[in-house]
Write an enzyme that holds these catalytic residues in place. Sequence first.
Site, PDB file in Angstrom:
ATOM      1  N   HIS A  16      -6.796  -2.058  14.873  1.00 40.09           N
ATOM      2  CA  HIS A  16      -7.092  -1.248  13.680  1.00 40.09           C
ATOM      3  C   HIS A  16      -6.736  -1.993  12.383  1.00 40.09           C
ATOM      4  CE1 HIS A  16      -6.887   2.511  10.972  1.00 40.09           C
ATOM      5  NE2 HIS A  16      -5.869   1.617  10.437  1.00 40.09           N
ATOM      6  N   GLU A  17      -5.708  -2.803  12.516  1.00 42.28           N
ATOM      7  CA  GLU A  17      -5.372  -3.825  11.289  1.00 42.28           C
ATOM      8  C   GLU A  17      -6.419  -4.871  11.234  1.00 42.28           C
ATOM      9  OE1 GLU A  17      -3.452  -2.053   9.646  1.00 42.28           O
ATOM     10  OE2 GLU A  17      -2.625  -0.670  11.101  1.00 42.28           O
TER      11      GLU A  17
ATOM     12  N   MET B 244       0.152  -2.825   8.678  1.00 41.38           N
ATOM     13  CA  MET B 244      -0.499  -2.954   7.488  1.00 41.38           C
ATOM     14  C   MET B 244      -1.148  -3.994   7.450  1.00 41.38           C
ATOM     15  SD  MET B 244      -1.019  -1.745   4.321  1.00 41.38           S
ATOM     16  CE  MET B 244      -2.131  -2.529   3.367  1.00 41.38           C
ATOM     17  N   GLU B 245      -2.547  -3.846   7.005  1.00 39.51           N
ATOM     18  CA  GLU B 245      -3.755  -4.843   7.122  1.00 39.51           C
ATOM     19  C   GLU B 245      -3.782  -5.911   6.220  1.00 39.51           C
ATOM     20  OE1 GLU B 245      -4.005  -1.645   6.182  1.00 39.51           O
ATOM     21  OE2 GLU B 245      -5.823  -1.265   4.833  1.00 39.51           O
ATOM     22  N   ASN B 246      -2.550  -6.344   5.197  1.00 38.76           N
ATOM     23  CA  ASN B 246      -2.634  -7.323   4.274  1.00 38.76           C
ATOM     24  C   ASN B 246      -3.588  -8.553   4.475  1.00 38.76           C
ATOM     25  OD1 ASN B 246      -0.394  -5.771   3.092  1.00 38.76           O
ATOM     26  ND2 ASN B 246       0.803  -6.809   5.249  1.00 38.76           N
TER      27      ASN B 246
ATOM     28  N   GLU C 296       0.742  -1.251  -0.008  1.00 44.07           N
ATOM     29  CA  GLU C 296      -0.103   0.064   0.115  1.00 44.07           C
ATOM     30  C   GLU C 296       1.040   1.302   0.137  1.00 44.07           C
ATOM     31  OE1 GLU C 296      -2.652   0.618   3.199  1.00 44.07           O
ATOM     32  OE2 GLU C 296      -3.732   2.216   2.247  1.00 44.07           O
TER      33      GLU C 296
END
Length: 876
Positions: free
Chosen positions: A300-301, A266-268, A124
């Site tokens: 959050h992620e 990061m939410e991968n 991202e």
Amino acid sequence: MRDAQPQAIRLADYQPSAFSISSVTLDFDLYDERTFVKSTLNLAREGGKDVPLVLDGQELKLLSLSVDGRELNSDEYSLDPDSLTISNVPDHFELQILTEIHPETNTSLEGLYRSRTMFCTQCEAEGFRKITYYLDRPDVMSVFTVSITADSERYPVLLSNGNQIEAAPLENGRHRVVWHDPHKKPAYLFALVAGDLAHIEDSFTTASGDAVTLRIFVEPKDLNKCDFAMDALKRSMRWDEEVYGREYDLELFNIVAVDDFNMGAMENKSLNIFNTSAVLASPDVTTDQGYQRVEAIVAHEYFHNWSGNRVTCRDWFQLSLKEGFTVFRDSQFSSDMGSAAVKRIEDVTLLRTAQFAEDAGPMSHPVRPDSFIEISNFYTLTVYEKGAEVVRMLHTLLGPELFRKGSDLYFDRHDGQAVTCDDFVAAMEAVSGIDLTQFKRWYSQSGTPVVRATGSYDAEKKRYSLTLSQSCPPTPGQSVKQPFDIPVLMGLVGSRGNLSFALVDTASEQRSDTEALLRLTQAEQTFEFDDVEEQPVPALFRGFSAPVRIQADWSIDDLQRLITSEEDGFLRWDALQTLALLAVDEAISGREKAALSALIASIQAMLEQDGDRAVLATSLILPSENYIAEVHSQSQGADPIAIHTARESVKASLATALIDHFEVLANITIEGAYAPEGAAIAERALRLTALDYLRFVQPDKAADIAISLLEKSDNLTDRLGALRTLGAVGGKRAEVAFDAFYRRFADEPLVVNQWFQIQAMNPYGDALARVTRLLAHPAYDNLNPNKIRSVVGAFCSANPVQFHASSGQGYALLADVVIDLNKKNPQIAARLLAPLTKWRNYPNYAQRMKVELERIAAQENLSKDVFEVVSKSLAS
Ligand code: BES
Ligand code: ZN
């Protein structure tokens, strides 16, 4: 300046992709000195136009290219630094691309790169194009199968998204693992990790009864710091089921901790990658605040799995669709887990200090921006924090039940789609029947609205009239604004507490005897309240119900009435802050100390009452120098040195007047072993804040307490607080303590970072010399974002009196670092720049700040990231 200036990308130019990709197979062959990526794409033409295929790609070496198995000649395609164009392609075809990339020299930390001993990715927003040629845009969603081949010994763990479907040893000491993710996703959610990692494992059973395996992967030395994050993950999963009805959708959820990371995490899809600072936690390396940050980021992620992954963004202008909503969700979660009052105060403080400043500066942009040069520059406080406030206003307008219905409808309607902020609002509109047309200006208009309030009371009629007017200053590209739809949650305060009233207006809503939700939709509106028993003070924007600046000309008496009698805790705190701001202003102008006396009396009363200890601890903290500067920038301009001196004198006066209380609080004992849990967090905060006051009156005694905390305490919160006090008192003892602390924790990078940070933020002594020394310290690393932030970021953004002092040398230091990082890590370079962009706020310092911006602007080969920030800051 670069020759060809980078062009802005506009929301108005959005076009759907001319091709779709139904599935993609990626084969990674990882080596020390190069990596091969073979990508096989199933492409289909969309929309019937006979256009060429244009794939995004940067810094790639193309080795071969074939369509439906036939290798293309070099005249059948063309390459430029950002793309690959194939002119004649069929309507349906398989494209195979072989590229060579160099993670081992990738310092930008975007795409595939190395962090210490591992390989990892960050895609991202537009990092995937540094891995292979692709349609690197969030509205192109595909099913990914990923095979990873690497040395078995050095990279025993090979991870990607979804489920592992194959694993096999190969000849010559290598092995291969294959992953398949059944959920369609945009390329920005792709992830890969390879390394010699240890993990902890746990499990979670969803409300529907499905078992999920949870793993956290770290370097073996950090295995003892994963338990808190695992617990936070399980609590997040349960909370999202209970509050939003959202269940997890795969059998496996992995988190990996890496030391070199531009952001927090990061939410991968099913493979979240975290900065070590945002996931590792133990009493020795993590402060109370740090624990709360880990909890919030893990949540959050995880929450992005629905708000971001299942339903994603159509284009990057819609970033707040996932980030604003997810920040709102994680803040609700944090409120539920800890002190809701303190969480709200923290969020509003961040918003007012940093987002308001951003929105009043040269980078001001709407929550949904209209254009950008580099999207990385738009992961901003406006998109995140103001975006979350916009969602919160929807929650306030609809109430919790309708809001939940709206979010259910949104997820249901758009599952598997890439959508827009309008789609989100449309779902809220559909379930509530509330017209949100005007409300949507919060997404399109930049700048912070100012709301003015005046009131009058008619004692005979027992009627109170409140006139509210709104305006919004011009911002870049937007000289005139239309009125916003502003929810004003409010009450009236009498001499003995909140007054009941009967609201006359019907467009607004009475929510209880003592509370109304006014809807301010016009430039000016008057609201009438009947049955009001006495002349009230209005209590406006309870819980900070809208992200606006409030101008109400409160008298000191009004503020004191709010502090003692208003039912909303946020507004009591807010009135105390306003009083403190007045006291600082008195100190600057040398006026009579009326606000100061009232402030002392109010704080004394709080200290003598038996109130909430967490709120008390927060209330003892004066508005920060940055916040005061932001407020002053709205009128006369800010002088950071004068602000520092005045704030110190207010602190000294409070310390002197209330010394008995502070002495007691600085000496409290806290029972039991360390736990990052509500009551103990509040006690530690109180003790350290009291210690910070004590040092103004009895510096030696304060230093004694600090040294004993350093020796006896079992946690980093106390130790760092003690170091901060010693740093402020200064002298030989402080020097010895700092050295000893470093030696004790030299092999814990996360602690060393905080040790750096405390020194960079110390407003006393010669901070510039200190920072210069730290930049040459053996533990410093000019390519590691956490280190850069701990030293340079902390000094430039959290030590204003020193950053602005020294005849501009602080500015020069920042410019040097930015110029050095410009090519190495453009994202971090551009982010560090923020403090310099505020030059217009400091009339007496502006010239020197501008000189450094101009020096940066004059560099050859500026990255898009730095170019955008510098050029917008200098534009008139
Ligand atoms: N999606 C972002 C991470 C990201 C941002 C990656 C920009 C690439 C570019 C992630 O969900 C995020 O927002 N992380 C925040 C933490 C969060 C608690 C606000 C971060 O990393 O600071
Ligand atoms: Zn996010």
